[in-house]
Write a protein that holds these residues in place. Structure first.
Motif, PDB file in Angstrom:
ATOM      1  N   THR A   4      -5.284  -3.382  -5.347  1.00  0.00           N
ATOM      2  CA  THR A   4      -4.515  -4.481  -4.756  1.00  0.00           C
ATOM      3  C   THR A   4      -5.185  -5.800  -5.088  1.00  0.00           C
ATOM      4  OG1 THR A   4      -3.824  -3.075  -2.927  1.00  0.00           O
ATOM      5  CG2 THR A   4      -3.563  -5.447  -2.626  1.00  0.00           C
ATOM      6  N   ALA A  52       0.834  -1.209   0.000  1.00  0.00           N
ATOM      7  CA  ALA A  52       0.000   0.000   0.000  1.00  0.00           C
ATOM      8  C   ALA A  52       0.865   1.254   0.000  1.00  0.00           C
ATOM      9  CB  ALA A  52      -0.932  -0.006   1.199  1.00  0.00           C
ATOM     10  N   THR A  92      -5.007  -1.869   3.920  1.00  0.00           N
ATOM     11  CA  THR A  92      -4.980  -1.043   2.710  1.00  0.00           C
ATOM     12  C   THR A  92      -6.339  -0.423   2.479  1.00  0.00           C
ATOM     13  OG1 THR A  92      -4.523  -0.996   0.328  1.00  0.00           O
ATOM     14  CG2 THR A  92      -5.556  -3.003   1.193  1.00  0.00           C
ATOM     15  N   SER A 102      -6.970   0.708  -0.728  1.00  0.00           N
ATOM     16  CA  SER A 102      -7.157   0.626  -2.174  1.00  0.00           C
ATOM     17  C   SER A 102      -8.276  -0.351  -2.505  1.00  0.00           C
ATOM     18  CB  SER A 102      -5.859   0.178  -2.855  1.00  0.00           C
ATOM     19  OG  SER A 102      -5.655  -1.208  -2.673  1.00  0.00           O
TER      20      SER A 102
END
Length: 471
Positions: free
Chosen positions: A70, A63, A90, A92
């Motif tokens: 991801t 990250a 993370t 994402s």
């Protein structure tokens, strides 16, 4: 392309992981090669995740590399709580990818992990296939491009020149909501700043630009009143002024109110907006700077997403008229279709050879040039972010731009405003559905079928998808 993180999740039993590690690594390496060959930058975890501490630390490291999306990769049975810990490390968007090699239960691992994420409400996408599967790589690419576009909004700044145009509520958005939901700040800029800067802009560049336009355009139709060389240079100086403000204030995309103050007392912004949206000007190739007419905020936001996904300029237009006898729409607006849409060529001369600069019509007493052409034919994705009771939705459809023989084109443009740019669009949506449900007067388009990416954008932003097709 996008920056993609890859974290491979394993079994938490030491002896099982020891047996599987080489197999997992080989599958991961194959996936990374495929994604890299597709043009993506791939960041892999330093280790395979086989403990709870690695689940957090490895994902945090990935990250920290600033990945757009991801991938959690499942080549074998994997302990689901590792996925939960990794997901928490993370922010994402997540793609769970399972290997379909039947010798190991990668699908089982993905389903167990995906179900656990469902239970906590963590949005994710699930994909599966062999590491060298081209369709898998294409699907990952769709979500990665969408994630990159969404991520590009965060920390960006929209330059809003002027306020609400002519009482147009759909052109104005809540700045708090923009920051909260999209991470976009709004820089308010009075149009008087544009006027002052235009008066001081380099006259030699304005003259050079006017001569370049005169040399390459299909025609510059001076009438001695609404369009003169001096008025065209005033419009060009306005472009130079906005370009300088963009650079000084570090604006990522913009909108210019224009009406009624500038169009009544200064000049129209058609030339300014057209060339800001173009990938070139008289100085050569340049970056597209997405700019909406009438300072349309949600329009500009839609355009910015579409530009980041496609890399192309984005069309901005009014939904002007529906020719029911032909089942085509006339998408027409005084502001701008970027001149690139005249031929969609990398060569500015090829595009401008189809562009006429006409005197502005009676709506705009200050005068200036209207940038007129008919958009080149081809498959198009049309979209618009609109709001229903304060909640954003992505209204989306496929279409086809059409162009006809000269006589038909002339007949069609004269039914509305011939001096303005036109795109004749056949939409993959019934006319009664579109007119009953579309939430704005402005619409936006890019070449090709980009619906998959726009669907992914809607999912990643957590907004509703309102997609229309025939049948």
């Amino acid at each position: 392309m996008a920056r993609i993180g890859v974290v491979s999740i394993s079994d938490g039993r030491d002896h099982v992981h020891a047996r599987n590690a080489e197999f997992i690594q080989s599958k991961q390496d194959g996936l990374v090669r495929t994604l890299t060959a597709a043009g993506h930058e791939v960041v892999t975890g330093a280790e395979l995740v086989a403990t709870n501490t690695l689940a957090s630390s490895v994902t945090r490291e990935v990250a920290a590399a600033g990945v757009d999306v991801t991938i959690f990769y499942y080549a074998v049975w994997s302990f689901p709580h590792f996925t939960m810990l990794a997901a928490d490390a993370t922010r994402s968007p997540l793609i769970l990818v399972a290997s379909t090699d039947p010798t190991e239960p990668g699908l089982v691992g993905m389903l167990a992990a995906g179900g656990a994420l469902d239970q906590i409400g963590r949005t994710h996408t699930r994909l599966w296939g062999a590491p060298d599967d081209g369709e898998l790589a294409d699907s990952v690419g769709v979500h990665a491009r969408a994630a990159s576009a969404v991520a590009s909004l965060r920390g960006s700044t929209f330059g809003r020149f002027g306020g609400r145009p002519m009482g147009m509520n759909t052109a104005v958005a809540n700045t708090d909501q923009w920051m909260r939901q999209f991470g976009v700040d709004v820089e308010e800029i009075d149009q008087y700043e544009l006027v002052l800067r235009a008066e001081k802009a380099d006259p030699s560049e304005a003259r050079k630009a006017r001569e370049w336009i005169e040399a390459h355009a299909a025609g510059v139709h001076y009438d001695g009143k609404k369009l003169t060389p001096e008025l065209l240079e005033k419009q060009i100086r306005s472009y130079i002024a906005v370009r300088e403000i963009i650079g000084e204030r570090k604006l990522d995309f913009s909108g210019i109110k224009g009406q009624p103050e500038l169009t009544e007392h200064f000049a129209t912004m058609d030339v300014t907006e057209a060339f800001l949206n173009d990938p070139y000007d008289w100085n050569g190739p340049k970056d597209v700077h997405v700019t909406s007419t009438e300072a349309d905020m949600d329009g500009a936001l839609t355009m910015q997403l579409m530009h980041k996904i496609s890399g192309d300029p984005v069309l901005f237009a009014d939904v002007r008229h529906y020719h029911a006898d032909r089942d085509i729409w006339d998408l027409c607006n005084s502001g701008q279709h970027a001149t690139w849409y005249a031929a969609r060529s990398a060569d500015p001369a090829e595009n401008l050879a189809k562009v006429n600069f006409y005197p502005e019509v009676f709506f705009f007493p200050a005068g200036g040039a209207s940038v007129q052409h008919i958009a080149a034919p081809g498959e198009m994705t049309l979209a618009r972010l609109t709001r229903n009771d304060g909640r954003y939705r992505m209204q989306l459809m496929l279409g086809e731009f059409e162009s006809y023989d000269d006589a038909t084109n002339e007949k069609l443009v004269r039914q509305s405003t011939p001096e303005w740019p036109h795109a004749f669009a056949r939409l993959d949506a019934p006319g009664e559905v579109f007119l009953s449900k579309f939430g704005a007067n402005h619409i936006h388009a890019v070449p090709g079928d980009r619906r998959s990416e726009m669907r992914a954008v809607a999912a990643q932003l957590g907004i509703d998808l309102d997609e229309w097709t025939r049948g």
